[in-house]
Write a protein that holds these residues in place. Sequence first.
Motif: not given
Length: 338
Positions: A76-79, A99-101, A122-125
């Motif tokens: 999503p942070l590419l948007r 929230a953000l993944t 935030v959920s971080i892979s």
Amino acid sequence: MTDLQDQLQRPLRDLRISVTDRCNFRCRYCMPAEVFGPDYAFLSSDKILNFDEIERLVKIFVSLGVKKVRITGGEPLLRRDLTELIARIHRLEGVEDIALTTNGTLLKKYAQPLAQAGLSRVSISLDSLNDERFFEMNGHRGKVSTVLEGIEKAAEAGLQVKINMVVQKGKNDQDVIEMARFFKEKQHILRFIEYMDVGNSNGWRMDDVLAKKDIVEQIHQHSPLRPIAPNYLGEVATRYQYKDNQGEIGIISSVTDSFCTSCSRARLSAEGKLYTCLFATEGTDLRELLRSGQDDTAILNCIKSVWTERNDRYSDERNEQTIANRKKAKVEMSHIGG
């Protein structure tokens, strides 16, 4: 307003919105490079919902009972200008949590502005702390150190941080204990995710799944655990607290111990299709309604109709036959998020 419920009396509470189908990683369980290569036709910008359309849909979903919104991808942070979208959703009455993944590679830059815009969590892979294994798993696209920097920046910005580790036998299962130890020391919640049969591209086999009970047993032998209650009805992770009270872990186990009975999540793909299950084979085109001049009532009635007819319970029913029936038909996770 009476609670909107599906065929199994599950309410609509959570909306997951994919804002892009693009990602800067090529993780084998999601977007393997041999499928999503240089010639892969990603969605053009005119096919993706714009922020006005997303905001309008979120407002309608909230009127039907949604309280939590999660932004996903792709990455999503590419948007472009994502913080603007977060701020717009944050201003909507009825939204209690955003929230953000993310894979974390851009968090160092964006954590503070995201928090200021209204992001809560935030959920971080992160699938390994071993550089070589992580590099192999993400398609030779990212470094552990970059993700760890993003995690710390998110924490510094005041965001609640959770780490997601997809566990695959023979790939990174040897890292379970080290990941647990590291994030226990850092006081971040780590969630282990059973390798799932999402999409059509990841070559999923049951033999590659490290089961929830095995993950729990491994960690318990190293640092004793006790089960604890979920934070809320419909929480996907089974929670365990360390017996020394120094933190907790979670297990997301849709393969060996499904949680379909309490699923309250709807998913909106990057191109505006509504899906009622992570393992869905088809969606309902809301973009067409938006762009053909339909009013909010018509769109609301469409969403109501889809949800009240919903009876998805793929993980409950998962067996060789259901997997075979859906082979080559399921929507890709990169379109609707995890």
